[in-house]
Design a protein around this motif. Structure first.
Motif, PDB file in Angstrom:
ATOM      1  N   HIS A  61     -57.130 -66.757 111.975  1.00  0.00           N
ATOM      2  CA  HIS A  61     -56.271 -66.696 110.795  1.00  0.00           C
ATOM      3  C   HIS A  61     -55.042 -65.854 111.103  1.00  0.00           C
ATOM      4  CE1 HIS A  61     -59.157 -68.633 108.199  1.00  0.00           C
ATOM      5  NE2 HIS A  61     -60.091 -67.860 108.734  1.00  0.00           N
ATOM      6  N   THR A  62     -53.920 -66.231 110.483  1.00  0.00           N
ATOM      7  CA  THR A  62     -52.692 -65.455 110.588  1.00  0.00           C
ATOM      8  C   THR A  62     -52.703 -64.382 109.509  1.00  0.00           C
ATOM      9  OG1 THR A  62     -51.454 -66.847 109.063  1.00  0.00           O
ATOM     10  CG2 THR A  62     -51.422 -67.488 111.398  1.00  0.00           C
ATOM     11  N   LEU A  63     -51.716 -63.512 109.548  1.00  0.00           N
ATOM     12  CA  LEU A  63     -51.580 -62.493 108.513  1.00  0.00           C
ATOM     13  C   LEU A  63     -51.341 -63.114 107.140  1.00  0.00           C
ATOM     14  CD1 LEU A  63     -49.464 -59.741 110.298  1.00  0.00           C
ATOM     15  CD2 LEU A  63     -51.830 -59.566 109.498  1.00  0.00           C
ATOM     16  N   SER A  64     -50.761 -64.310 107.117  1.00  0.00           N
ATOM     17  CA  SER A  64     -50.500 -64.974 105.829  1.00  0.00           C
ATOM     18  C   SER A  64     -51.682 -65.828 105.358  1.00  0.00           C
ATOM     19  CB  SER A  64     -49.239 -65.840 105.931  1.00  0.00           C
ATOM     20  OG  SER A  64     -49.415 -66.838 106.912  1.00  0.00           O
ATOM     21  N   GLY A  65     -52.761 -65.860 106.148  1.00  0.00           N
ATOM     22  CA  GLY A  65     -53.957 -66.593 105.736  1.00  0.00           C
ATOM     23  C   GLY A  65     -54.071 -67.997 106.292  1.00  0.00           C
ATOM     24  N   ASP A  66     -53.053 -68.474 106.995  1.00  0.00           N
ATOM     25  CA  ASP A  66     -53.135 -69.801 107.612  1.00  0.00           C
ATOM     26  C   ASP A  66     -54.122 -69.771 108.772  1.00  0.00           C
ATOM     27  OD1 ASP A  66     -51.145 -70.760 105.889  1.00  0.00           O
ATOM     28  OD2 ASP A  66     -49.542 -70.155 107.269  1.00  0.00           O
ATOM     29  N   THR A  67     -54.626 -70.943 109.114  1.00  0.00           N
ATOM     30  CA  THR A  67     -55.549 -71.069 110.233  1.00  0.00           C
ATOM     31  C   THR A  67     -54.817 -71.700 111.408  1.00  0.00           C
ATOM     32  OG1 THR A  67     -57.411 -71.345 108.731  1.00  0.00           O
ATOM     33  CG2 THR A  67     -57.742 -72.058 110.983  1.00  0.00           C
ATOM     34  N   VAL A  68     -55.002 -71.131 112.603  1.00  0.00           N
ATOM     35  CA  VAL A  68     -54.385 -71.657 113.820  1.00  0.00           C
ATOM     36  C   VAL A  68     -55.492 -71.905 114.833  1.00  0.00           C
ATOM     37  CG1 VAL A  68     -52.828 -71.163 115.744  1.00  0.00           C
ATOM     38  CG2 VAL A  68     -52.212 -70.454 113.430  1.00  0.00           C
ATOM     39  N   LEU A  97     -41.127 -59.893 123.062  1.00  0.00           N
ATOM     40  CA  LEU A  97     -41.756 -61.139 122.616  1.00  0.00           C
ATOM     41  C   LEU A  97     -40.903 -61.814 121.543  1.00  0.00           C
ATOM     42  CD1 LEU A  97     -45.465 -59.966 122.556  1.00  0.00           C
ATOM     43  CD2 LEU A  97     -44.483 -61.691 124.083  1.00  0.00           C
ATOM     44  N   SER A  98     -40.325 -61.013 120.651  1.00  0.00           N
ATOM     45  CA  SER A  98     -39.439 -61.586 119.623  1.00  0.00           C
ATOM     46  C   SER A  98     -38.221 -62.252 120.263  1.00  0.00           C
ATOM     47  CB  SER A  98     -38.964 -60.497 118.652  1.00  0.00           C
ATOM     48  OG  SER A  98     -40.013 -60.077 117.826  1.00  0.00           O
ATOM     49  N   LEU A  99     -37.628 -61.579 121.232  1.00  0.00           N
ATOM     50  CA  LEU A  99     -36.475 -62.152 121.927  1.00  0.00           C
ATOM     51  C   LEU A  99     -36.869 -63.419 122.692  1.00  0.00           C
ATOM     52  CD1 LEU A  99     -34.761 -58.906 123.259  1.00  0.00           C
ATOM     53  CD2 LEU A  99     -33.856 -60.480 121.530  1.00  0.00           C
ATOM     54  N   LEU A 100     -38.041 -63.403 123.304  1.00  0.00           N
ATOM     55  CA  LEU A 100     -38.519 -64.584 124.016  1.00  0.00           C
ATOM     56  C   LEU A 100     -38.710 -65.747 123.045  1.00  0.00           C
ATOM     57  CD1 LEU A 100     -39.495 -65.792 126.718  1.00  0.00           C
ATOM     58  CD2 LEU A 100     -41.803 -65.106 126.041  1.00  0.00           C
ATOM     59  N   GLN A 101     -39.248 -65.449 121.863  1.00  0.00           N
ATOM     60  CA  GLN A 101     -39.426 -66.487 120.838  1.00  0.00           C
ATOM     61  C   GLN A 101     -38.083 -67.130 120.499  1.00  0.00           C
ATOM     62  OE1 GLN A 101     -42.047 -67.853 119.109  1.00  0.00           O
ATOM     63  NE2 GLN A 101     -40.588 -69.090 118.009  1.00  0.00           N
ATOM     64  N   ARG A 102     -37.059 -66.308 120.333  1.00  0.00           N
ATOM     65  CA  ARG A 102     -35.734 -66.835 120.003  1.00  0.00           C
ATOM     66  C   ARG A 102     -35.134 -67.633 121.160  1.00  0.00           C
ATOM     67  NH1 ARG A 102     -34.070 -61.354 118.375  1.00  0.00           N
ATOM     68  NH2 ARG A 102     -35.617 -60.933 116.797  1.00  0.00           N
ATOM     69  N   LEU A 103     -35.301 -67.129 122.382  1.00  0.00           N
ATOM     70  CA  LEU A 103     -34.770 -67.826 123.556  1.00  0.00           C
ATOM     71  C   LEU A 103     -35.493 -69.148 123.812  1.00  0.00           C
ATOM     72  CD1 LEU A 103     -34.273 -64.908 126.098  1.00  0.00           C
ATOM     73  CD2 LEU A 103     -32.492 -66.276 125.014  1.00  0.00           C
ATOM     74  N   ALA A 104     -36.800 -69.148 123.655  1.00  0.00           N
ATOM     75  CA  ALA A 104     -37.587 -70.354 123.927  1.00  0.00           C
ATOM     76  C   ALA A 104     -37.361 -71.410 122.861  1.00  0.00           C
ATOM     77  CB  ALA A 104     -39.072 -70.002 124.023  1.00  0.00           C
ATOM     78  N   GLY A 105     -37.111 -70.980 121.629  1.00  0.00           N
ATOM     79  CA  GLY A 105     -36.894 -71.927 120.539  1.00  0.00           C
ATOM     80  C   GLY A 105     -38.058 -72.877 120.382  1.00  0.00           C
ATOM     81  N   ASP A 106     -37.766 -74.171 120.345  1.00  0.00           N
ATOM     82  CA  ASP A 106     -38.809 -75.177 120.168  1.00  0.00           C
ATOM     83  C   ASP A 106     -39.454 -75.611 121.474  1.00  0.00           C
ATOM     84  OD1 ASP A 106     -38.518 -75.240 117.425  1.00  0.00           O
ATOM     85  OD2 ASP A 106     -37.013 -76.830 117.473  1.00  0.00           O
ATOM     86  N   SER A 107     -39.047 -75.045 122.598  1.00  0.00           N
ATOM     87  CA  SER A 107     -39.583 -75.486 123.881  1.00  0.00           C
ATOM     88  C   SER A 107     -40.920 -74.836 124.235  1.00  0.00           C
ATOM     89  CB  SER A 107     -38.576 -75.227 124.994  1.00  0.00           C
ATOM     90  OG  SER A 107     -38.369 -73.846 125.159  1.00  0.00           O
ATOM     91  N   GLY A 131     -40.671 -55.438 113.442  1.00  0.00           N
ATOM     92  CA  GLY A 131     -39.905 -56.662 113.239  1.00  0.00           C
ATOM     93  C   GLY A 131     -40.490 -57.881 113.930  1.00  0.00           C
ATOM     94  N   VAL A 132     -41.809 -57.982 113.949  1.00  0.00           N
ATOM     95  CA  VAL A 132     -42.471 -59.097 114.617  1.00  0.00           C
ATOM     96  C   VAL A 132     -42.132 -60.387 113.879  1.00  0.00           C
ATOM     97  CG1 VAL A 132     -44.714 -60.095 115.183  1.00  0.00           C
ATOM     98  CG2 VAL A 132     -44.315 -57.631 115.501  1.00  0.00           C
ATOM     99  N   ASP A 133     -41.524 -61.335 114.594  1.00  0.00           N
ATOM    100  CA  ASP A 133     -41.139 -62.597 113.973  1.00  0.00           C
ATOM    101  C   ASP A 133     -41.837 -63.796 114.617  1.00  0.00           C
ATOM    102  OD1 ASP A 133     -39.822 -62.523 116.366  1.00  0.00           O
ATOM    103  OD2 ASP A 133     -37.841 -62.946 115.553  1.00  0.00           O
ATOM    104  N   TYR A 134     -42.867 -63.543 115.373  1.00  0.00           N
ATOM    105  CA  TYR A 134     -43.709 -64.580 115.955  1.00  0.00           C
ATOM    106  C   TYR A 134     -45.071 -64.518 115.256  1.00  0.00           C
ATOM    107  CZ  TYR A 134     -44.612 -60.321 118.606  1.00  0.00           C
ATOM    108  OH  TYR A 134     -44.847 -59.021 118.948  1.00  0.00           O
ATOM    109  N   PRO A 135     -45.844 -65.597 115.286  1.00  0.00           N
ATOM    110  CA  PRO A 135     -47.132 -65.590 114.586  1.00  0.00           C
ATOM    111  C   PRO A 135     -48.071 -64.511 115.114  1.00  0.00           C
ATOM    112  CG  PRO A 135     -46.521 -67.820 115.206  1.00  0.00           C
ATOM    113  CD  PRO A 135     -45.548 -66.906 115.868  1.00  0.00           C
ATOM    114  N   VAL A 136     -48.710 -63.810 114.190  1.00  0.00           N
ATOM    115  CA  VAL A 136     -49.717 -62.805 114.521  1.00  0.00           C
ATOM    116  C   VAL A 136     -51.055 -63.328 114.037  1.00  0.00           C
ATOM    117  CG1 VAL A 136     -50.526 -60.454 114.137  1.00  0.00           C
ATOM    118  CG2 VAL A 136     -48.072 -60.902 114.358  1.00  0.00           C
TER     119      VAL A 136
END
Length: 183
Positions: A61-68, A97-107, A131-136
């Motif tokens: 589960h993510t912090l928002s309750g979604d299942t991955v 990791l946040s910067l990598l998320q932005r650089l990688a984008g949809d790839s 400021g974590v902006d990737y799924p936790v």
């Protein structure tokens, strides 16, 4: 006296030659440093899954309750970072990791798994403060055992087919994360 001048002359000539070959000394030093880093990395990752082995599956589960589910991330490379909220090095690496998320984008997918925490609020505070902006994802002892993670941070690089390609333990720079993702 003449013999002393000859010895001094030879010493000066040797010194001049050594100064001209500074790049050889630097090259040897850099090669030795690279060898030490490679040996330490191999030692730290010796028990982790890797080398083309199938990634241990999970549903979290993510912090928002979604299942991955890990299988749902196939089709793109995955950067999977295991961390703990109390880990000082994890705090430093979270921005990379946040910067990598932005650089990688949809790839590629950049996903993290929080483990070794006392309560979910500690994970939320960490994510907010850094400021974590990737799924936790909220992990537990079972996933930590399945992935054989005992040091934080530990980052796995998975192929788009769901195989563990490589892993790194400890702080990794943005350049190091990007390079491993591209390999």
């Amino acid at each position: 006296m003449l013999g002393g001048t000859g010895a001094l002359g030879r010493m000066r000539a040797a010194w001049d030659m050594a100064r001209r070959r500074w790049w050889v000394r630097w090259g040897v030093d850099l090669a030795l440093l690279a060898l030490i880093v490679a040996a330490v990395t191999a030692w730290q990752t010796r028990r982790l899954p890797g080398g083309g082995t199938p990634a241990p599956d999970f549903t979290l589960h993510t912090l928002s309750g979604d299942t991955v589910q890990l299988d749902a991330l196939r089709g793109k490379p995955v950067v999977l970072a295991f961390w703990a909220p109390w880990c000082g090095v994890c705090k430093l690496e979270s921005s990379n990791l946040s910067l990598l998320q932005r650089l990688a984008g949809d790839s590629a997918h950049v996903v993290s798994v929080a483990v070794a925490y006392d309560n979910e609020e500690a994970v939320r505070v960490f994510a907010r403060e850094h400021g974590v902006d990737y799924p936790v994802l909220l992990g537990d002892d079972g996933i930590q055992r399945d992935w054989r993670v005992d040091t934080f941070p530990t980052v796995f690089f998975l192929s788009s087919e769901g195989r563990v390609e490589r892993a790194v333990v400890g702080y990794t720079t943005l350049a190091g994360l990007s390079w491993r993702l591209l390999l």
